[in-house]
Scaffold this motif. Sequence first.
Motif, PDB file in Angstrom:
ATOM      1  N   PHE A   1       0.843  -1.188   0.000  1.00  0.00           N
ATOM      2  CA  PHE A   1       0.000   0.000   0.000  1.00  0.00           C
ATOM      3  C   PHE A   1       0.883   1.245   0.000  1.00  0.00           C
ATOM      4  N   LEU A   2       0.310   2.325  -0.490  1.00  0.00           N
ATOM      5  CA  LEU A   2       1.021   3.583  -0.611  1.00  0.00           C
ATOM      6  C   LEU A   2       0.857   4.414   0.656  1.00  0.00           C
ATOM      7  N   GLU A   3       1.722   5.384   0.807  1.00  0.00           N
ATOM      8  CA  GLU A   3       1.648   6.256   1.986  1.00  0.00           C
ATOM      9  C   GLU A   3       0.284   6.926   2.101  1.00  0.00           C
ATOM     10  N   GLU A   4      -0.283   7.339   0.965  1.00  0.00           N
ATOM     11  CA  GLU A   4      -1.583   8.012   1.022  1.00  0.00           C
ATOM     12  C   GLU A   4      -2.720   7.085   1.448  1.00  0.00           C
ATOM     13  N   ASP A   5      -2.481   5.783   1.412  1.00  0.00           N
ATOM     14  CA  ASP A   5      -3.491   4.815   1.854  1.00  0.00           C
ATOM     15  C   ASP A   5      -3.311   4.415   3.325  1.00  0.00           C
ATOM     16  N   THR A   6      -2.248   4.896   3.956  1.00  0.00           N
ATOM     17  CA  THR A   6      -1.873   4.426   5.280  1.00  0.00           C
ATOM     18  C   THR A   6      -2.663   5.124   6.380  1.00  0.00           C
ATOM     19  N   THR A   7      -3.150   4.331   7.325  1.00  0.00           N
ATOM     20  CA  THR A   7      -3.796   4.842   8.536  1.00  0.00           C
ATOM     21  C   THR A   7      -2.897   4.538   9.717  1.00  0.00           C
ATOM     22  N   ARG A   8      -2.799   5.480  10.652  1.00  0.00           N
ATOM     23  CA  ARG A   8      -1.993   5.270  11.855  1.00  0.00           C
ATOM     24  C   ARG A   8      -2.839   5.586  13.082  1.00  0.00           C
ATOM     25  N   LEU A   9      -2.819   4.668  14.040  1.00  0.00           N
ATOM     26  CA  LEU A   9      -3.676   4.762  15.223  1.00  0.00           C
ATOM     27  C   LEU A   9      -2.857   4.593  16.491  1.00  0.00           C
ATOM     28  N   VAL A  10      -3.408   5.114  17.589  1.00  0.00           N
ATOM     29  CA  VAL A  10      -2.986   4.690  18.922  1.00  0.00           C
ATOM     30  C   VAL A  10      -4.103   3.814  19.473  1.00  0.00           C
ATOM     31  N   GLN A  11      -3.743   2.623  19.925  1.00  0.00           N
ATOM     32  CA  GLN A  11      -4.714   1.675  20.482  1.00  0.00           C
ATOM     33  C   GLN A  11      -4.382   1.457  21.959  1.00  0.00           C
ATOM     34  N   TRP A  12      -5.406   1.171  22.756  1.00  0.00           N
ATOM     35  CA  TRP A  12      -5.141   0.899  24.168  1.00  0.00           C
ATOM     36  C   TRP A  12      -6.016  -0.246  24.667  1.00  0.00           C
TER      37      TRP A  12
ATOM     38  N   PHE B   1       4.453  13.243  23.774  1.00  0.00           N
ATOM     39  CA  PHE B   1       4.389  13.375  22.311  1.00  0.00           C
ATOM     40  C   PHE B   1       3.032  12.919  21.791  1.00  0.00           C
ATOM     41  N   PHE B   2       2.608  11.730  22.160  1.00  0.00           N
ATOM     42  CA  PHE B   2       1.357  11.180  21.631  1.00  0.00           C
ATOM     43  C   PHE B   2       0.134  11.930  22.159  1.00  0.00           C
ATOM     44  N   GLN B   3       0.212  12.396  23.397  1.00  0.00           N
ATOM     45  CA  GLN B   3      -0.945  13.091  23.965  1.00  0.00           C
ATOM     46  C   GLN B   3      -1.285  14.353  23.189  1.00  0.00           C
ATOM     47  N   ARG B   4      -0.284  14.969  22.588  1.00  0.00           N
ATOM     48  CA  ARG B   4      -0.526  16.193  21.812  1.00  0.00           C
ATOM     49  C   ARG B   4      -1.462  15.961  20.634  1.00  0.00           C
ATOM     50  N   TYR B   5      -1.558  14.714  20.164  1.00  0.00           N
ATOM     51  CA  TYR B   5      -2.336  14.409  18.965  1.00  0.00           C
ATOM     52  C   TYR B   5      -3.568  13.561  19.264  1.00  0.00           C
ATOM     53  N   LEU B   6      -3.893  13.424  20.544  1.00  0.00           N
ATOM     54  CA  LEU B   6      -5.022  12.577  20.937  1.00  0.00           C
ATOM     55  C   LEU B   6      -6.030  13.352  21.780  1.00  0.00           C
ATOM     56  N   ASN B   7      -7.314  13.034  21.580  1.00  0.00           N
ATOM     57  CA  ASN B   7      -8.356  13.522  22.482  1.00  0.00           C
ATOM     58  C   ASN B   7      -8.432  12.642  23.728  1.00  0.00           C
ATOM     59  N   HIS B   8      -8.174  11.350  23.545  1.00  0.00           N
ATOM     60  CA  HIS B   8      -8.148  10.415  24.671  1.00  0.00           C
ATOM     61  C   HIS B   8      -7.066  10.824  25.664  1.00  0.00           C
ATOM     62  N   LYS B   9      -7.399  10.835  26.943  1.00  0.00           N
ATOM     63  CA  LYS B   9      -6.417  11.157  27.976  1.00  0.00           C
ATOM     64  C   LYS B   9      -5.674   9.881  28.355  1.00  0.00           C
ATOM     65  N   MET B  10      -4.409   9.828  28.050  1.00  0.00           N
ATOM     66  CA  MET B  10      -3.614   8.633  28.247  1.00  0.00           C
ATOM     67  C   MET B  10      -3.400   8.372  29.739  1.00  0.00           C
ATOM     68  N   ASP B  11      -3.555   7.107  30.138  1.00  0.00           N
ATOM     69  CA  ASP B  11      -3.406   6.701  31.534  1.00  0.00           C
ATOM     70  C   ASP B  11      -2.619   5.390  31.553  1.00  0.00           C
ATOM     71  N   PHE B  12      -1.308   5.491  31.735  1.00  0.00           N
ATOM     72  CA  PHE B  12      -0.447   4.308  31.676  1.00  0.00           C
ATOM     73  C   PHE B  12      -0.586   3.415  32.906  1.00  0.00           C
ATOM     74  N   ASP B  13      -1.210   3.917  33.963  1.00  0.00           N
ATOM     75  CA  ASP B  13      -1.482   3.064  35.112  1.00  0.00           C
ATOM     76  C   ASP B  13      -2.601   2.069  34.802  1.00  0.00           C
ATOM     77  N   LYS B  14      -3.505   2.476  33.948  1.00  0.00           N
ATOM     78  CA  LYS B  14      -4.689   1.673  33.644  1.00  0.00           C
ATOM     79  C   LYS B  14      -4.555   0.898  32.343  1.00  0.00           C
ATOM     80  N   TYR B  15      -3.872   1.504  31.371  1.00  0.00           N
ATOM     81  CA  TYR B  15      -3.850   0.928  30.021  1.00  0.00           C
ATOM     82  C   TYR B  15      -2.421   0.663  29.525  1.00  0.00           C
ATOM     83  N   GLU B  16      -2.335  -0.269  28.580  1.00  0.00           N
ATOM     84  CA  GLU B  16      -1.156  -0.416  27.734  1.00  0.00           C
ATOM     85  C   GLU B  16      -1.482   0.221  26.390  1.00  0.00           C
ATOM     86  N   TYR B  17      -0.486   0.882  25.806  1.00  0.00           N
ATOM     87  CA  TYR B  17      -0.714   1.605  24.559  1.00  0.00           C
ATOM     88  C   TYR B  17       0.175   1.065  23.448  1.00  0.00           C
TER      89      TYR B  17
END
Length: 260
Positions: free
Chosen positions: A178-189, A238-254
């Motif tokens: 796939f091409l760069e323009e087809d690429t999706t990038r996510l943060v999952q938790w 770094f990642f929090q700047r681009y997310l609406n989700h509030k990251m919580d490393f005590d509760k989640y793995e990312y």
Amino acid sequence: MSGQIKYQWRITKYNPDYRDENGYYTLKEEWTCPSEIGKIIDGKEFTLEEYLDIEAKYIDTLIAFIIESGLNTLRILQLSEQKISTEDRSSVLYETEFDELILEEDKIVTLNDIVIISKMILRNFVHCQLYLKDRFFAHFGWDYYMYIGSSEKSLSAITIATERGLFVEEIDSSPYYFLEEDTTRLVQWSKKENELGMNEGDEELLEFPLEELRLIFNLSSQHPVVGNIKIKIEYKDFFQRYLNHKMDFDKYEYFFWGGY
């Protein structure tokens, strides 16, 4: 993955003359996986010797395409966890060099390494792709399909493949390309106590500096930044700047995920 991959092929042991209108192979019962060694396929036992003969043809063909593309090294892409079990080591298909060769995402590998890695992939000990940005890729799919892309026509390599009894079909695109323009990038938790690792949620990353992601994950400028990579807590800001989700490393793995 943008670039100058001008030619792509599907390379298999299956004669395309016997595909139906949907592309399914219809001639006879065929083995599709080395786990079938010892089983009766189309009325006769599928032997280890028969398997190794076909495997060697695939690997010889891949090496021929790499060499004709003017290359002697590639990089590893989208590497699965390299974990060979005690049961794996008791398999007739296991070789000690599988443990001796240390694989890492984005690692540069030689032709000799590629022979070993190809065996590991074809025998289902590990999974990854091989590539050089804008120049070459090799993808191994289900049912013993191999897909190669190159910036070169590779007529001599095609001849080598056909002389070995393999079938080379020029295609528009590998299903794994796939091409760069087809690429999706996510943060999952996922919740830490979730042993199954099922995702609790995800959010797409938008308008972020791709080059900074390469630095964070220690990837070369060649790497298209795809695959599944665990996010360490030190990169939370770094990642929090681009997310609406509030990251919580005590509760989640990312995890970062990039793909098509």
